[in-house]
Design an enzyme around this catalytic site. Structure first.
Site, short mmCIF file in Angstrom:
data_model
loop_
_atom_site.label_atom_id
_atom_site.label_comp_id
_atom_site.label_asym_id
_atom_site.label_seq_id
_atom_site.Cartn_x
_atom_site.Cartn_y
_atom_site.Cartn_z
CD GLU A 1 9.21 -3.25 -65.08
OE1 GLU A 1 8.33 -3.53 -65.85
OE2 GLU A 1 9.00 -2.63 -64.03
CB THR B 1 4.95 -0.87 -65.12
OG1 THR B 1 4.34 -1.80 -64.46
CG2 THR B 1 6.62 -0.51 -63.60
CD1 TRP C 1 1.07 -4.13 -63.17
CD2 TRP C 1 1.45 -5.81 -62.49
NE1 TRP C 1 1.57 -4.90 -63.50
CE2 TRP C 1 1.88 -6.07 -62.77
CE3 TRP C 1 1.28 -7.17 -60.55
CZ2 TRP C 1 2.91 -7.14 -62.65
CZ3 TRP C 1 1.63 -7.79 -60.68
CH2 TRP C 1 2.31 -7.80 -62.02
CE LYS D 1 0.62 -7.68 -65.03
NZ LYS D 1 0.64 -8.95 -66.36
P1 AMP Z 1 3.64 -6.29 -66.25
O1 AMP Z 1 4.79 -5.08 -66.39
O2 AMP Z 1 2.37 -5.88 -66.41
O3 AMP Z 1 3.12 -6.94 -67.93
O4 AMP Z 1 3.42 -7.50 -66.06
C1 AMP Z 1 4.75 -8.50 -66.06
C2 AMP Z 1 5.25 -9.44 -64.35
O5 AMP Z 1 3.72 -10.02 -65.04
C3 AMP Z 1 6.02 -10.41 -64.57
O6 AMP Z 1 7.13 -9.68 -63.91
C4 AMP Z 1 5.04 -11.18 -63.71
O7 AMP Z 1 4.87 -11.40 -62.46
C5 AMP Z 1 4.15 -11.06 -64.65
N1 AMP Z 1 3.78 -12.61 -65.75
C6 AMP Z 1 3.93 -12.18 -67.27
N2 AMP Z 1 4.41 -13.15 -67.51
C7 AMP Z 1 3.57 -14.54 -66.73
C8 AMP Z 1 3.87 -16.06 -67.07
N3 AMP Z 1 3.86 -16.34 -68.30
N4 AMP Z 1 3.71 -16.70 -66.01
C9 AMP Z 1 4.07 -15.95 -64.48
N5 AMP Z 1 3.54 -14.48 -64.49
C10 AMP Z 1 3.64 -13.99 -65.81
#
Ligand code: AMP
Length: 541
Positions: free
Chosen positions: A330, A186, A440, A435
């Site tokens: 994670e 990530t 990211w 994001k």
């Molecule tokens: P990733 O590890 O790239 O899948 O990103 C995870 C992160 O995306 C989370 O810690 C949040 O900051 C953001 N995220 C994922 N789902 C949501 C959601 N439904 N609403 C707001 N932020 C989200």
């Protein structure tokens, strides 16, 4: 003493064997330039045996890392099944990362083999030579291999390897369910990307959770379209859950624009499809313009960024239900899903639907405030969300990062509340990353580059809401006295240093970056200033 149940390991090997045997006639279809190509799960099972034999011949006999550099397609599913089932570790590489990050990741994971889609050869060719531990590259599907020729790696054709290998493989009986099955890096943290390692057990339990009614209720009447990439957090667990549940799969390959997606939905009639809000926004626009019929979809899990209410209501109008879900690489990733409780209706039900959802059984969630004080889960107290459980990572691969772990809990970097009935509402993000369209952008990296410009005294980059991409970076800059750099010049300066899609469109020159009590940049203050219209934002063309 009691006698209890058998100690039967929960493994991907068993998901693979079960799904490809009892759902032998179930189908994985892959979108191509001219229609779809189809393969039964039985056929997939036989090809998985061949792939495992081929990998064994290339020297995979332990926990070597076999990387994939692929779109969502039947062959990627075969790698998803064969690599962990034989006891090796599947490493999905994110094709959208900047070359430096990809090289870092492949070397850090010590990948030995890369399976690449022919259509992605040009992207892999930019980095392959620098991937020091990679020995073999297996090319799947058509594509000009010339750019890989001087990489110093041994090249193979996926289909030739399979054709030359027997279809029965001696699957290991004694896989420890806690051993590594897969990994995914990530970049949603500061510093270098972090490797998250999934165990067989965590993947098995996560898949079961995806199949429960309070998540997606996936079953053998479903056809699942994973638009979310298989290189990003296991495509939210959809492929493994589908094989476990005997649900058919429809793989979009590289056809991820609204038009081909809608056409595939209309002709193949999937029932579940997961993607980030940016994709669904585009699909909604297209479907409205063309009067498309998306009603085969009974459930559209959506997350990765907060889902805008307009998107959810727009889909409701088309007769399609978006299910807001939250998770992270994670957390495998599915951790919560926003089905409103039975008693809620009208506005109250909408409030629940707009939340990040109720966390799953098998996980625990808490809210932590300043000084690591645990706050009540009362739906009011705001703090960082921490999580632990059977499919939550407890450490990064070869990277301690103690800042992210706290007494056995994962600090998510997401800020919000948890209600007594288990619903999360995110209000902010503590981590310094933005994001955009599901990928990211590191604000710290942009800031460091900007602050290396001779005219820049300070720079702080924040994520601001964006209709299309969910978030985009806004660069706030303090110039040195008498300096004259313009936003266009600074953008040009960054252009040589970061990927194009990471360049901020919006800029604001300020006299000082607001600081916290300990002297850190107060991004929250900047976000508040932006929301209140107190920043004079420029958009250089
Ligand atoms: P990733 O590890 O790239 O899948 O990103 C995870 C992160 O995306 C989370 O810690 C949040 O900051 C953001 N995220 C994922 N789902 C949501 C959601 N439904 N609403 C707001 N932020 C989200």
């Amino acid at each position: 003493m009691f006698s209890t149940m058998q100690d039967f390991p929960l493994t991907i090997t068993s998901i693979m064997r079960y799904g490809t045997t009892v759902y032998d006639s179930c189908e994985v279809a892959t979108v191509t330039d001219d229609g779809v190509r189809r393969r039964s799960y039985g056929e997939v099972g036989r090809r998985v045996g061949r792939l495992a034999n081929a990998l064994r011949r290339l020297g995979v006999d332990g926990d070597q890392r076999v990387a994939t550099f692929m779109w969502n397609n039947a062959e990627h599913l075969e790698a998803y099944l064969a690599v962990p089932a034989m006891g090796a570790v599947l490493h999905t590489l994110n094709i959208r990362l900047f070359p430096d990050q990809l090289i870092y990741i492949a070397n850090h994971a010590e990948d030995e083999i890369v399976v690449v889609d022919g259509s992605l050869i040009p992207l892999l060719a930019r980095v392959l030579r620098e991937m020091k531990t990679v020995r073999h590259v297996i090319v799947s599907g058509p594509g000009d291999r010339a750019p890989l020729a001087d990489s110093g790696k041994e090249l193979h054709s996926y289909e030739d390897l399979l054709a030359a290998a027997p279809e029965t493989f001696d699957w290991p009986e004694e896989i420890d369910e806690r051993q590594a099955a897969a990994m995914c890096y990530t970049s949603g943290t500061t510093g270098n990307p972090k490797g998250v390692v999934y165990s067989h057990r965590s993947m098995f339990l996560h898949s079961m959770s995806v199949c429960t009614g309070n998540a997606m209720g996936m079953n053998q009447t479903d056809k699942v379209l994973p638009v979310v990439p298989m290189f990003h957090a296991n495509a939210w667990g959809l492929p493994y859950a589908a094989v476990m549940a005997g649900a058919a799969l429809l793989m979009p390959d590289r056809f991820l624009q609204a038009e081909p997606l809608v056409k595939a939905i209309e002709s193949e009639r999937p029932t579940i499809s997961g993607a980030v809000p940016t994709i669904w926004n585009d699909v909604l626009r297209y479907a409205r313009e063309h009067g498309s019929d998306l009603t085969s979809l009974r459930l559209v899990p959506c997350g990765g960024s907060a889902v805008p209410e307009s998107l959810m209501r727009g889909f409701d109008e088309l007769g399609v239900r978006i299910l807001h879900a939250w998770g992270m690489t994670e957390t495998s990733p599915l951790a919560s899903a926003a089905h409103p409780p039975i008693h809620a209706s009208g506005d109250e039900a909408w409030r629940y639907r707009m939340s990040q959802g109720r966390y799953m059984c098998g996980l625990e969630v808490r809210v932590v405030g300043d000084g690591d004080v645990v706050l009540p889960s009362d739906g009011q107290s705001v703090g960082e969300i921490e999580i632990r459980g059977a499919w939550i990572t407890g450490a990064y691969h070869k990277d301690e990062d103690p800042g992210r772990f706290h007494d056995g809990w994962l600090r998510t970097g997401d800020v919000g509340t948890v209600s007594p009935d288990g619903f999360l509402v995110l209000t902010d993000r503590a981590k310094d990353v933005i994001k955009s369209g599901g990928e990211w952008i590191s604000s710290v990296e942009l800031e460091n580059h900007l602050m290396s410009h001779p005219d820049v005294l300070e720079a702080a980059v924040i994520g601001i809401p964006d209709e299309k991409w969910a978030e985009r970076p806004l660069a706030t800059v303090v110039l040195r006295a008498d300096a004259t750099a313009t936003a266009a010049e600074l953008r040009e300066f960054l252009a040589g240093r970061v990927a194009k899609w990471q360049l901020p469109e919006r800029w604001a020159f300020i006299s000082e970056v607001p600081k916290t009590s300990v002297g850190k940049f107060s991004k929250r203050t900047l976000r508040d200033m932006y929301a209140a219209g107190d920043l004079e934002v420029q958009q250089p063309s």
